[in-house]
Design a protein around this motif. Sequence first.
Motif, PDB file in Angstrom:
ATOM      1  N   SER A  10      32.814 -19.582  12.608  1.00 32.11           N
ATOM      2  CA  SER A  10      33.891 -20.174  13.385  1.00 32.11           C
ATOM      3  C   SER A  10      33.716 -20.484  14.897  1.00 32.11           C
ATOM      4  CB  SER A  10      35.025 -19.243  13.282  1.00 32.11           C
ATOM      5  OG  SER A  10      35.529 -18.858  11.916  1.00 32.11           O
ATOM      6  N   TRP A  11      32.795 -19.574  15.348  1.00 36.41           N
ATOM      7  CA  TRP A  11      32.591 -19.911  16.760  1.00 36.41           C
ATOM      8  C   TRP A  11      31.796 -21.271  17.040  1.00 36.41           C
ATOM      9  CZ3 TRP A  11      27.274 -20.685  17.607  1.00 36.41           C
ATOM     10  CH2 TRP A  11      26.375 -20.012  16.875  1.00 36.41           C
ATOM     11  N   PHE A  12      31.111 -21.574  15.815  1.00 44.89           N
ATOM     12  CA  PHE A  12      30.213 -22.915  16.070  1.00 44.89           C
ATOM     13  C   PHE A  12      30.869 -24.065  15.749  1.00 44.89           C
ATOM     14  CE2 PHE A  12      27.354 -25.879  13.525  1.00 44.89           C
ATOM     15  CZ  PHE A  12      26.377 -26.216  14.605  1.00 44.89           C
ATOM     16  N   GLY A  42      32.715 -27.496  18.037  1.00 45.99           N
ATOM     17  CA  GLY A  42      32.530 -28.915  17.614  1.00 45.99           C
ATOM     18  C   GLY A  42      31.475 -28.911  16.376  1.00 45.99           C
ATOM     19  N   GLY A  43      30.850 -27.839  15.940  1.00 48.30           N
ATOM     20  CA  GLY A  43      30.051 -27.859  14.694  1.00 48.30           C
ATOM     21  C   GLY A  43      29.087 -28.634  14.946  1.00 48.30           C
ATOM     22  N   ALA A  87      24.309 -28.066  18.863  1.00 50.41           N
ATOM     23  CA  ALA A  87      24.084 -27.745  17.340  1.00 50.41           C
ATOM     24  C   ALA A  87      22.742 -27.624  16.965  1.00 50.41           C
ATOM     25  CB  ALA A  87      24.748 -28.812  16.410  1.00 50.41           C
ATOM     26  N   VAL A  88      22.006 -28.279  17.401  1.00 52.35           N
ATOM     27  CA  VAL A  88      20.408 -27.984  16.864  1.00 52.35           C
ATOM     28  C   VAL A  88      19.922 -26.750  17.387  1.00 52.35           C
ATOM     29  CG1 VAL A  88      18.127 -29.037  16.839  1.00 52.35           C
ATOM     30  CG2 VAL A  88      19.993 -30.398  16.669  1.00 52.35           C
ATOM     31  N   ALA A  89      20.083 -26.353  18.610  1.00 56.56           N
ATOM     32  CA  ALA A  89      19.684 -25.256  19.313  1.00 56.56           C
ATOM     33  C   ALA A  89      20.245 -23.978  18.689  1.00 56.56           C
ATOM     34  CB  ALA A  89      19.815 -25.304  20.773  1.00 56.56           C
ATOM     35  N   ILE A  91      33.238 -40.886  13.940  1.00 48.14           N
ATOM     36  CA  ILE A  91      32.614 -41.228  14.863  1.00 48.14           C
ATOM     37  C   ILE A  91      31.468 -40.289  15.061  1.00 48.14           C
ATOM     38  CG2 ILE A  91      32.387 -41.565  17.255  1.00 48.14           C
ATOM     39  CD1 ILE A  91      35.105 -43.100  16.940  1.00 48.14           C
ATOM     40  N   CYS A  92      31.848 -38.916  14.729  1.00 51.94           N
ATOM     41  CA  CYS A  92      30.796 -37.801  14.883  1.00 51.94           C
ATOM     42  C   CYS A  92      29.961 -37.896  13.781  1.00 51.94           C
ATOM     43  CB  CYS A  92      31.722 -36.641  14.698  1.00 51.94           C
ATOM     44  SG  CYS A  92      31.728 -35.350  15.674  1.00 51.94           S
TER      45      CYS A  92
END
Length: 440
Positions: A174-176, A180-181, A187-189, A234-235
């Motif tokens: 959920s935190w991720f 914005g997931g 995200a990558v980090a 768009i994401c």
Amino acid sequence: MRRYTILILFLGIVFLITDPLYYILGPINDSIPYQDNIKLPDNFLWGTSSSAHQMEGNQHNDWTEWEEKQAAALAANHEDCARIPEQFCDQKTDRANYISGTGAEGYGRYQEDISLANSLGVQAYRFSIEWARIEPQQNVFDETAIQHYREEIALLRKQHMEPFVTLWHWTIPSWFSEKGGWCSAEAVADFADYVTHVTNALGAEVTYWITLNEPQVYIAIPYLDGRPPGRNPICSVQVFRHLLAAHKQAYTLIKFHNAQASIGIAQGVINFETPKSTTTARLQHALARAWNKFFLHRIEHEQDFIGINYFHGGLTYGYKKNYTEVSDLNWPLYPEGIYHVLMEMKDFHTPIYITENGLADAADSKRAQYIKDIIKNIDAAEQNGAPIKGYFYWSLTDSFEWSHGYWPRFGLINIDYANKLRTIRPSAYEYSSIIKANGF
Ligand code: BGC
């Protein structure tokens, strides 16, 4: 008038593009050279697969949040009941069907499930690690969850089953998700932190890793149809880039702990079977090829094997003519399609595992034959030079089929959700005989 001009222009362009492509790419779906006796190579790996969210139960991630919000709407939206076997209609209209809840309780009952797989002679088991269990809060790692997966891997080894470990099978903590997931700049980090933690702990114990499950499906479907992580076309471009980078990072991290590790992704593939001579068919065929290979081409130097998830033929207007059987989900059963896809993958000169293939078949009346037909096609592709190293039936037990909920029954093992009782289906014994004979 203007509308027709646009249509004619569009068709003209399609024709201009696809005709040369047809001549470059060759004829569509040549006939398949089947063998009389199906015999896979001696070291062929026979497996079965699952994913954490679908069978562990008691999850807390972006999907469980979405299920709570959407279950009532999914239950109300049952107008297509006519397309599925009658007995599922009640379940389809029940809100509880769409909540993963305790489910099969696979997290607590993994020993039982592994023993059942072992009793069938299964040689490899693909399962996924749930990111939200390992890292429930950002940078807070749960060592009991790590220990759980360590014990699961040890048990598999003890029972002579090769673990194929998936690091990410669609669900996110959920935190991720709140950040914005996969769309988020971090995200990558963030994923690398999770992978670092898992590989520090388990890197030496696992040889086969699947970093991502069906990244393209994740980009193409949920971001367009509103399933988690939610509609946001768009994401999806950003997500594509992030998933590519995430795979490459994970590849390096895993190799750091075990240079012998074998790493790939599980790619969701499609095959279009269409009449040979039409322009639309040529276009669809070219698009299917592009779809199947797009992500794989971009990780060509960071993959030791290619994982193929194959479930159905393409949904084209040739559909009614070419597919006689469908699964309970009304998906066309088209075993020949896997042959064509495998032959396309041959060009990569990289070992191939079919990491998922199966069907929803509650009556268990089609499963055994479908598995045999699929294996017949795998054998034909293998004889024709496709380097296929293993096959994993999806799934070991019945499980939560995402937005369809619990009613579709894919398992070799039936789950009675009222008491979590496991029963091996007759088709599983047939699969077991195939494993023992290394063919049929
Ligand atoms: C997914 C599985 C899913 C299966 C059947 C695959 O694309 O990886 O999670 O259960 O399809 O829909």
